[in-house]
Design a protein around this motif. Structure first.
Motif: not given
Length: 315
Positions: A195-208
Motif C-alpha cells: 500500500y502506498g501512492l498509486i497512479h490509480a488511472d493507468i488506462v490506455r489513454e494515460n500511457v504514451l
C-alpha cells in the motif's frame, strides 16, 4: 468575455503562445505551443479537488520527474507558484510529453508486440511505486485514499455503485453481495498488502508510447492505495482482448522484474476497479454516450463480480 486560456498563459509569461483544446473531463486541457517548448495547460473543474490536493499532485509529479520517471513536469508561474487561479478555476502548466496513447478504450489494441509493451508497462509501474516509496513527502501532502473505505465504504470515492439507479434487482443484489465479501477479503489482507501512492488511472489513454519509452500522464485521480489496484486498472480495459491472459502475464512479469508482487488477489482488484466505474458514471449518465457507457460498465462489473463470487455469469 475574457478568455481564461489567455489569462492563464499570461501568468506564465506565454502571451504569444498558441493553444489547442485536446481534452475535457475533470480538467480542460490545452496544448500550448511556444518558442520555448510545448506545454499542457490544465484548467481544473471547480470542486473536484481542493487547493491542497492539487498542489500535492504537482509536488508529487516534480518528485517523480526528479527520480527519473517520464511524467509531466510542473512549470512554475512567473510568481513562482505551481498552482494559480483564473476566476473560479485553479490552473497549472506542465510539460507536454511526446508519444501516442497505448490505445483507445473499446477499440482493439493496434500495437506491435503488445506483450512486450505490457511487460515494459509493468516495469514502469514498479518504477513508479519504488520512487513513491523512496520519496519523502512534504508534511502538507494530501491526496485521496483508494483504501477499504474509499473503495467499499459508505461513501466511496467514485460513488455508491450498488445504488446506481439503472441496476436491475438481480444485478443490485450481486453487487451488494460482492461488496460484503470484498470488505471481508480486503480487510483480511491487513498489513500484508502493498500500500502506498498509486497512479490509480493507468488506462490506455494515460500511457504514451514513444519508441522504446513509455510515459505516464494524468495523475488527477492518484493518491494512496493498494499497488494491485494500479495493476488491475492497467488490465481492466484489455479483458476482451483475445490474448488478455498473455497481456496479464507480461504485465505482471514486467512488474516482477523490478519489484515483488503477490497476484493472488488480482481477481478481487479487477472486480473492485470494475465496480468503481458503475458509481462514477451515475452523475454522467445524461452526458453524450453516458447511457451506453453505463450499460457497458454494468456488464463488465457483473461479469467480474460473478466470477469472483463463483456464480454463473449472466451476459
Amino acid at each position: 468575455m475574457t478568455d481564461p486560456v489567455r489569462q492563464a498563459l499570461a501568468l506564465w509569461g506565454l502571451e504569444g503562445a498558441t493553444s489547442e483544446f485536446v481534452a475535457g473531463r475533470e480538467n480542460r486541457v490545452y496544448r500550448i505551443r511556444s518558442d520555448q517548448c510545448d506545454f499542457a495547460l490544465r484548467i481544473k473543474r471547480p470542486g473536484y479537488r481542493t487547493e491542497a490536493e492539487l498542489l500535492s499532485e504537482l509536488q508529487w509529479l516534480d518528485a517523480m520527474h526528479a527520480a527519473g520517471l517520464s511524467v509531466p513536469r510542473p512549470r512554475p508561474a512567473l510568481s513562482g507558484a505551481l498552482l494559480e487561479t483564473v476566476g473560479s478555476h485553479y490552473v497549472d502548466l506542465v510539460g507536454w510529453l511526446s508519444g501516442r496513447p497505448l490505445g483507445q478504450s473499446r477499440d482493439r489494441l493496434a500495437i506491435d508486440d503488445a506483450p512486450g509493451i505490457f511487460a515494459c508497462l509493468g516495469a514502469e509501474i514498479a518504477r513508479l511505486h519504488d520512487a513513491c516509496d523512496a520519496w519523502r513527502r512534504p508534511d502538507t501532502f494530501t491526496r485521496c485514499a483508494w483504501d477499504l473505505d474509499g473503495l467499499l465504504g459508505d461513501d466511496p470515492l467514485w460513488g455508491r455503485f450498488w445504488e446506481n439507479p439503472t441496476l436491475d434487482p438481480e444485478t443490485r443484489q450481486l453487487l451488494q453481495q460482492f461488496r460484503q465479501e470484498a470488505v471481508r477479503d480486503l480487510g483480511a489482507m491487513g498489513s500484508c498488502a502493498d500500500y502506498g501512492l498509486i497512479h490509480a488511472d493507468i488506462v490506455r489513454e494515460n500511457v504514451l508510447v514513444d519508441g522504446p519509452n513509455l510515459r505516464l500522464i494524468d495523475f488527477d485521480d492518484g493518491g494512496f492505495g493498494y499497488r494491485l489496484f494500479d495493476i488491475a486498472t492497467a488490465l481492466l480495459k484489455n479483458i476482451d482482448e483475445p490474448n488478455c491472459g498473455e497481456l496479464q502475464a507480461a504485465l505482471v512479469s514486467g512488474y516482477r522484474s523490478r519489484r515483488r508482487i503477490d497476484e493472488k488477489m488480482l481477481d478481487l482488484f479487477l472486480a473492485l476497479r470494475a465496480v468503481t466505474y458503475v458509481g462514477w458514471i451515475v452523475p454522467r449518465i445524461t452526458e453524450e454516450h453516458g447511457a451506453d457507457r453505463n450499460a457497458r460498465f454494468i456488464r463488465t462489473a457483473r461479469r467480474l463480480c460473478s466470477a469472483y463470487l463463483g456464480q454463473p455469469h449472466r451476459a
